[in-house]
Design a protein around this motif. Structure first.
Motif, PDB file in Angstrom:
ATOM      1  N   GLN A 178      12.197  -3.574   0.424  1.00 36.43           N
ATOM      2  CA  GLN A 178      10.849  -3.010   0.363  1.00 36.43           C
ATOM      3  C   GLN A 178       9.811  -3.995   0.872  1.00 36.43           C
ATOM      4  O   GLN A 178       8.778  -3.597   1.402  1.00 36.43           O
TER       5      GLN A 178
ATOM      6  N   HIS B 217       8.788  -3.635   4.574  1.00 40.67           N
ATOM      7  CA  HIS B 217       7.953  -2.523   5.048  1.00 40.67           C
ATOM      8  C   HIS B 217       6.616  -3.016   5.577  1.00 40.67           C
ATOM      9  O   HIS B 217       6.125  -2.537   6.590  1.00 40.67           O
TER      10      HIS B 217
ATOM     11  N   GLU C 188      18.007   0.878  -3.534  1.00 37.63           N
ATOM     12  CA  GLU C 188      16.834   1.725  -3.273  1.00 37.63           C
ATOM     13  C   GLU C 188      16.956   2.389  -1.905  1.00 37.63           C
ATOM     14  O   GLU C 188      16.490   3.511  -1.698  1.00 37.63           O
TER      15      GLU C 188
ATOM     16  N   ASP D  79      15.888   6.053   0.077  1.00 36.68           N
ATOM     17  CA  ASP D  79      15.064   6.071   1.288  1.00 36.68           C
ATOM     18  C   ASP D  79      15.670   6.955   2.362  1.00 36.68           C
ATOM     19  O   ASP D  79      14.958   7.525   3.179  1.00 36.68           O
TER      20      ASP D  79
HETATM   21 ZN   LIG Z   1      12.048   1.734   2.403  1.00 34.89          ZN
END
Ligand SMILES: [Zn+2]
Ligand SMILES: NC(=O)c1ccc[n+]([C@@H]2O[C@H](COP(=O)([O-])OP(=O)(O)OC[C@H]3O[C@@H](n4cnc5c(N)ncnc54)[C@H](O)[C@@H]3O)[C@@H](O)[C@H]2O)c1
Ligand SMILES: N[C@H](CO)Cc1c[nH]c[nH+]1
Length: 430
Positions: free
Chosen positions: A255, A258, A352, A356
């Motif tokens: 993350q 990003h 995660e 996504d």
């Molecule tokens: Zn992501």
């Protein structure tokens, strides 16, 4: 990364402050662009596309030939991966359909609720630093299931005036009706007011950077609905000694890459895990192509040690992360006790990234603490619930007196009359 040990509850909100710019910093720019797009339409859109994306666009709408060229350019391996993700997203969102709800509340009074698709919707697909074609699946698949009939997609063009082919491929695969080469504030303004080329829509969906998020919030002042504020990505992981430090670090970095304004946080009851994760982050980050971006986000991020799981859970609910990963012996304690999170990932084998791309859940989720009061995108985001009622003579006799008394008490005689006339007609045998 900043390591913090046993922070006092009164310091949590400042420790957990998001690194994003505030709405005030951006609002003036957003308002100015909205005004100009409202007044000058496509001319203003072209001006800001040139300014922010460095592209000069002759035709805003993507042509059939461009879509066909994009389809031909995608490898069969990527097509298969997209197909698998699409199938899981479709399965999970189709299962969210709710049946018509019908109740006879009292004899002769029939009430029911039905869902109707929002007819004209706009999808924003981020493309500033990475072409998020997975977001096309997350938005267009449920839109198609819900039955939305006009699905407009906006995404920023690159310097040569093109949208990434994978975005075009996914849009075509998922029933998008119009694709436009426009991003940022100017895209949201275009879908809010409508221009010569960009259709005005009823609701705007999709994530984006802070400019896009603030623009979506302003759009609501002009009668357009939005899914939610879905800004820079966030992840909070709670981990104890049962966690695998390399896995935890990889999730935090996923993350962090990003954007520089992404925020990742580790909360742990184990100092050993905190140190091991910190070490792993350095090792893994050095190898990332987007190291420069991830590094900035990591610099803002926190490793927080707390004494026990109860404190950890309180802190997590106070923060309200977009994504929440649980790698703890007490995963039931956390999954049952979490109230504020966009999407929850449980166990060492639930990265995660699965959410996504391909597990089936939606990745368009509330950020910046909005997980406290907004849901992520789901099938109902694309529908409205409408209620219906049909009342018989017996039914109006059953509730008529109550309506008359309540209308009288509110001083609304015409409301009362609408019932009295009918009750009298029934008494007179009509
Ligand atoms: Zn992501
Ligand atoms: N919350 C979610 O569900 C979710 C999902 C996916 C992605 N994201 C987030 O979406 C974001 C994508 O951001 P991005 O920048 O890569 O793409 P983007 O498409 O959101 O933004 C790019 C656009 O921003 C505009 N812009 C850039 N600088 C500007 C400036 N100074 N003034 C005005 N406008 C400007 C430009 O028009 C450009 O086209 C990331 O922050 C990512 O974390 C969130
Ligand atoms: N993590 C993002 C939501 O915050 C979604 C995404 C798309 N592609 C990769 N990640």
């Amino acid at each position: 990364m900043n390591k913090i040990y046993n922070p006092k509850p009164e310091t949590w909100s400042s420790i957990l402050e998001r690194p994003t710019k505030t709405v005030d910093d951006i609002e003036a720019t957003v308002k100015e662009i909205f005004k100009e797009v409202q007044k000058k339409g496509d001319v203003a859109v072209a001006k800001y596309t040139s300014l922010f994306d460095g592209a000069s666009i002759e035709k805003l709408e993507v042509s059939k030939a461009e879509i066909e060229a994009a389809i031909a350019s995608i490898s069969s391996e990527l097509k298969e991966a997209i197909q698998l993700a699409k199938s899981n997203i479709k399965k999970f969102h189709s299962a969210q359909k709710t049946e018509r709800v019908a109740v006879e509340t009292i004899e002769g009074v029939n009430c029911w609720q039905e869902k109707r698709p929002i007819q004209k919707i706009g999808l924003y697909i981020p493309g500033g630093t990475a072409p998020l074609f997975s977001t096309v699946l997350m938005l267009a698949v449920p839109a198609e299931i819900a039955g939305c009939n006009e699905i407009v997609l906006c995404s920023p063009p690159d310097k040569n005036g093109n949208i990434n082919p994978a975005i075009l491929y996914a849009a075509n695969l998922c029933g998008v009706t119009k694709i436009l080469k426009v991003g940022g504030i100017q895209a949201i303004a275009g879908m809010t007011f409508g221009t010569e080329t960009i259709p005005k829509v009823y609701k705007i969906f999709g994530p984006g950077n802070q400019f896009v998020t603030v623009a979506k919030q302003l759009a609501t002042q002009f009668g357009v609905a939005i899914d939610m504020p879905a800004g820079p990505s966030e992840l909070l992981i709670v981990a104890d000694d049962t966690a695998v430090p390399a896995f935890v670090a990889s999730d935090l970095l996923s993350q962090a890459e990003h954007g520089a304004d992404s925020q990742v946080i580790l909360v742990s009851t184990s100092k050993k895990i905190i140190d091991a994760v910190e070490n792993e982050i350095q090792i893994q980050m050095d190898l990332l192509p987007r190291k420069a971006i991830a590094e900035k986000a990591i610099a803002n991020s926190k490793l927080i040690f707390v004494d026990n799981d109860t404190i950890a859970l309180e802190l997590i609910n106070e923060y309200g992360p977009e994504h929440f990963i649980i790698c703890s012996e007490f995963d039931d304690f956390y999954s049952n006790g979490v109230h504020n999170a966009g999407s929850v990932f449980i166990g060492n084998y639930t990265p995660e990234s699965a959410g996504d791309y391909a597990s089936g859940t939606n990745h368009t989720l509330p950020t910046n603490g909005y997980a406290k009061n907004y849901s992520g995108v789901n099938l109902d985001s694309f529908t409205k619930a409408m209620t219906f009622q049909k009342i018989t003579k017996k039914g109006i006799q059953n509730i008529g007196k109550a309506i008359e008394i309540m209308a009288e008490a509110e001083g609304l005689q015409a409301h009362k009359n609408a019932v009295t006339l009918r009750l009298k007609a029934i008494e007179n045998g009509k």
